[in-house]
Scaffold this motif. Structure first.
Motif, PDB file in Angstrom:
ATOM      1  N   ARG A 119      34.667  40.391  43.245  1.00 37.34           N
ATOM      2  CA  ARG A 119      33.751  40.313  44.392  1.00 37.34           C
ATOM      3  C   ARG A 119      33.321  38.882  44.692  1.00 37.34           C
ATOM      4  N   ALA A 120      33.539  37.973  43.749  1.00 35.27           N
ATOM      5  CA  ALA A 120      33.194  36.574  44.018  1.00 35.27           C
ATOM      6  C   ALA A 120      33.936  36.057  45.241  1.00 35.27           C
ATOM      7  N   ALA A 121      35.160  36.553  45.469  1.00 35.69           N
ATOM      8  CA  ALA A 121      35.932  36.130  46.642  1.00 35.69           C
ATOM      9  C   ALA A 121      35.269  36.590  47.932  1.00 35.69           C
ATOM     10  N   LEU A 122      34.514  37.676  47.886  1.00 35.40           N
ATOM     11  CA  LEU A 122      33.785  38.154  49.051  1.00 35.40           C
ATOM     12  C   LEU A 122      32.506  37.342  49.258  1.00 35.40           C
ATOM     13  N   SER A 351      36.791  45.814  50.588  1.00 32.50           N
ATOM     14  CA  SER A 351      37.073  46.697  49.458  1.00 32.50           C
ATOM     15  C   SER A 351      35.986  46.457  48.407  1.00 32.50           C
ATOM     16  N   TRP A 352      35.849  47.394  47.484  1.00 32.01           N
ATOM     17  CA  TRP A 352      34.779  47.271  46.484  1.00 32.01           C
ATOM     18  C   TRP A 352      35.128  46.291  45.362  1.00 32.01           C
ATOM     19  N   HIS A 353      36.413  46.008  45.175  1.00 33.36           N
ATOM     20  CA  HIS A 353      36.799  45.138  44.063  1.00 33.36           C
ATOM     21  C   HIS A 353      37.215  43.740  44.513  1.00 33.36           C
ATOM     22  N   GLY A 354      37.109  43.451  45.808  1.00 32.04           N
ATOM     23  CA  GLY A 354      37.304  42.086  46.276  1.00 32.04           C
ATOM     24  C   GLY A 354      38.686  41.743  46.777  1.00 32.04           C
ATOM     25  N   GLU A 355      39.599  42.721  46.857  1.00 33.13           N
ATOM     26  CA  GLU A 355      40.965  42.400  47.259  1.00 33.13           C
ATOM     27  C   GLU A 355      41.109  42.159  48.758  1.00 33.13           C
TER      28      GLU A 355
END
Length: 361
Positions: A119-122, A351-355
């Motif tokens: 999620r850091a990418a978000l 997405s919930w996992h940041g992809e």
């Protein structure tokens, strides 16, 4: 008990349906567990009976038996098998034969909500936006529901954002120990987020009811067990982020997200604007609890420059004027206060996992 068991079985069934595309293994196990009263009953001792809790508990027990045949179905434990006709009977027997150990974990553990490193990418472009609105200088990060506080190292990770319109955009340190990739969807003609090469973070504080000590082997093993086993990349990200955090540890505060928010923010120097982060932290809150938390954040914002970057379900109630965002996806938003007035802007569906991220702002 029957009514409670019916609720547990329905949650298992719904979870299995929801993750069918993202985790075929957990989808298969959850759907079968929903149809099996003995297995579903293992969750009955949980204060909050979540399907992921049962699945994580079984994986934690399996971690201690690395040569068991069941590990063949767990890529995070070195396996390579997909769900097949032999899996359910083996998994069911394993869980029920070790029911006491599984129940002990289910009764005492919780699934960490703010511990998904991807999620850091978000958050990166959203925090960069808040930093620009705050004047462009360094900021202090305060994460509520921080768990092991791995998101607080977001400025130390590297990123690759890939979009059809703009190609690939790189950010973060070039030789970071952890690199994250995020597919970025833009509308035709849309410019997309401004993604700077660097974030200036001068303070990191995590607030949690029960912060995780990464030096505790049992605590760290539980974090690993909460990673979905057919997503081994997430396990590698967890390990890399833990290494980074150990080199630059944040301040961890044990406390309540409402009553102790101001005290935790006080650990950030007064000359730094506060960027508050929540990552799926509001889901367990009642409506009254969400209202109390928002009031506490507004009170903090009245005392010092504060921005709240949230990754939450639409049902958390932060964006009631945007019903089109009421989807199973997460909603990334930024809240700021101007003259005491609160303004929340939706930034992306993710997405919930940041992809993946569909940029809106």
């Amino acid at each position: 008990m029957n009514a409670a068991l019916d609720v547990i079985r329905e949650r298992l069934r719904r979870f299995g349906t929801d993750v069918e595309k993202t985790s075929p293994l957990y989808s298969y196990l959850a759907v079968n567990a929903a149809a099996d009263e003995d297995v579903a009953r293992l969750l009955a001792v949980a204060p909050a009976p979540e399907p992921e809790l049962l699945l994580a508990a079984v994986q934690r027990v399996l971690q201690a038996e690395p040569f068991h045949e069941l590990t063949n179905y767990y890529p995070t434990l070195g396996g390579s098998y997909g769900p097949d006709a032999g899996l359910w009977g083996m998994w069911r027997a394993f869980a029920l034969e070790r029911a006491d150990r599984v129940r002990a974990l289910v009764a005492t553990r919780t699934v960490p909500r703010g511990n998904e490193v991807g999620r850091a990418a978000l958050f990166y472009p959203a925090v960069a936006l808040a930093a620009r609105q705050a004047g462009g200088g360094p900021v202090g990060l305060l994460e509520v529901g921080s768990c092991a506080a791995l998101l607080l190292g977001m400025d130390l990770y590297s990123y690759r954002y890939q979009s059809e319109q703009a190609g690939q955009v790189a950010a973060g340190p070039g030789r970071a120990a952890l690199g994250l990739h995020c597919a970025l969807r833009l509308e035709p003609g849309q410019k997309g987020p401004t993604i700077p090469k660097r974030l200036q973070v001068s303070a990191r504080v995590g607030l949690d009811h029960d912060p995780v000590d990464l030096a505790d082997e049992d605590e760290y093993a539980w974090l690993e067990a909460c990673v979905w086993p057919d997503q081994p990349d997430r396990l590698r990200q967890l390990g890399a982020a833990a290494t980074v955090r150990n080199k630059k540890p944040p301040i961890l505060v044990k406390g309540d997200p409402v009553a102790d928010l101001a005290g935790a923010a006080g650990r950030i120097p007064d000359d730094l604007p506060v960027v508050l982060l929540t990552s799926n932290a509001l889901r367990p809150f009642s409506a009254e609890r969400v209202t109390a938390f928002r009031a506490a954040v507004a009170e903090l914002a009245a005392a010092r420059p504060t921005f709240w970057v949230s990754l939450e379900e639409y049902s958390a109630g932060l964006l009631p004027d945007y019903p089109a965002l009421d989807t199973p996806q997460a909603v990334l938003s930024c809240t700021r206060w101007t003259g005491g007035a609160e303004q929340t802007t939706p930034l992306a569906r993710t997405s919930w996992h940041g992809e993946r991220m569909h940029w809106l702002a």
